[in-house]
Design an enzyme around this catalytic site. Sequence first.
Site, PDB file in Angstrom:
ATOM      1  N   ASN A  96      -8.314  -9.124   0.029  1.00  0.00           N
ATOM      2  CA  ASN A  96      -7.742  -9.060   1.373  1.00  0.00           C
ATOM      3  C   ASN A  96      -7.789 -10.439   2.029  1.00  0.00           C
ATOM      4  OD1 ASN A  96      -7.164  -6.284   1.360  1.00  0.00           O
ATOM      5  ND2 ASN A  96      -9.301  -5.805   1.826  1.00  0.00           N
TER       6      ASN A  96
ATOM      7  N   CYS B 145      -4.279  -1.179  -3.752  1.00  0.00           N
ATOM      8  CA  CYS B 145      -5.192  -0.735  -2.694  1.00  0.00           C
ATOM      9  C   CYS B 145      -5.377   0.772  -2.785  1.00  0.00           C
ATOM     10  CB  CYS B 145      -4.628  -1.118  -1.331  1.00  0.00           C
ATOM     11  SG  CYS B 145      -5.655  -0.597   0.068  1.00  0.00           S
ATOM     12  N   HIS B 146      -6.599   1.240  -2.548  1.00  0.00           N
ATOM     13  CA  HIS B 146      -6.894   2.671  -2.698  1.00  0.00           C
ATOM     14  C   HIS B 146      -6.852   3.439  -1.380  1.00  0.00           C
ATOM     15  CE1 HIS B 146     -11.349   1.213  -2.450  1.00  0.00           C
ATOM     16  NE2 HIS B 146     -10.800   1.231  -1.270  1.00  0.00           N
TER      17      HIS B 146
ATOM     18  N   HIS C  67      -2.787  -1.394   4.508  1.00  0.00           N
ATOM     19  CA  HIS C  67      -3.733  -0.894   5.509  1.00  0.00           C
ATOM     20  C   HIS C  67      -3.034  -0.344   6.761  1.00  0.00           C
ATOM     21  CE1 HIS C  67      -7.129  -3.508   3.627  1.00  0.00           C
ATOM     22  NE2 HIS C  67      -6.987  -2.352   3.003  1.00  0.00           N
TER      23      HIS C  67
END
Length: 465
Positions: A150, A172-173, A209
């Site tokens: 990030n 990304c999870h 995000h």
Amino acid sequence: MKNIKIAYIGGGSKAWARVFMKDLALAEDLSGEIALYDIDLPAAELNRRIGERINAHPNTISKWDYKVYPEIGTALDGADFVICSILPGTFDEMEGDVHLPEEYGIYQSVGDTVGPGGVLRAMRTVPIYEGFAREIKAHCPDAWVINLTNPMTACTKTLYDVFPEIKAFGCCHEVFHAQEFLSCAVHELMGVPRPHRSEIIIDACGVNHFTWITEANYKGTDLLKILPEFIDKFYEQGYCEHVGSQPQEFRDNPFRYGNKVKMDLFRRFGVLAAAGDRHLVEFLNNSWYIKDKADAESWLFHLTTVAYRKQDRLDKIAQSQRIADGEEQIDVSHSDEEVVELMKALLGLIPPKVSNANVVNVGQMPQLPLGSVVETNCVFAHNSLKPVTSKPLPNDVNALVLRNAINIENTYYGIKERDLNRIFEAFINQPLCSSLTVAQGKELFNKMLAATEAYLKDFYPSTRL
């Protein structure tokens, strides 16, 4: 058995490297070399020793040759895959990112993607990634590059901007947790055992995000239509999708939350924000959900302090040492991450797989600028990654996403041009900075630059606006 070379840049990772190595140990159709490179050479050596412990574990199916390289170029030579997972700077620098804005009434729950902390972190990270892109082009131009660092969007943007032919994506999870949240709704409302998240079929789009689920289906049931009943039931008390966890655990565990922000946003907009609440609030005006610590707690999430991160890092280093020394057993079992499965799909070892990924926008999100990095579903197949065109976001949600996407673009190009004035305009336009005057913004920006000067002075002609 496919024999490959994986170059792990940031091979001294204190946590994620172990997860990745364990998943590789259980990949029965893969083997080869894992080349560990880190500017912290002893940390990479520690991971090599942990890798040998994993090789010796009775559950291990696939054994790997772990090697530590002192130079990035030799680690990359001939690599089939490159994993990028670094901490740009130290937690001392992150302390300035996260806590200096508090002097101006700005609170951050993560501080690594957007907001004032995300901008400063990008200023440290992008120049490093410019170097990574050049090294990959020189040593393994055909490798698949998987970014885990990030700010995800800025890192992926850098790789493509410096080396346009690169085969890279950001992984990304956070979307997985939203699928878990939806699987909880299926369990609570439909009276069936909680399904695996892979059974929740979604369409998702946005920026990392700050991705939104516009469609969700479970065996023919439209989950967004039944979600209001679930939210009405759990809105006040919250609901944590982590198995065995309760919403109130956020008070002791900064990585837990009650999803109250996610539920509130769904009530407002009718689509489901896909990241955890700690990330979501940083893309929105600071007066909405994160005016201060008490406000955050009223929304059932926690402000992760850098002091916590520092202690957590020490604990993980100590655990790594115990595992490497054989004083603590390592559990070799599958994680919920998908990186190894995506690698297998790219190698043609399994059928094509659909998963969310961060790549350059070539039209899969028509509402956002072409060339920006967006997160949507993508199809992973043999040596192929194809973005899936997403369903449009509602206009009011798109306005929120677009503001952040343009801020990220402006931050990136300001860094690329080493133009502090352009970076500042992206800084002051962060939703979390919406309560600042311009004068206050400049004062804070300069304080934050000074706090991370050691990691900027070699890249920028000035470290003061």
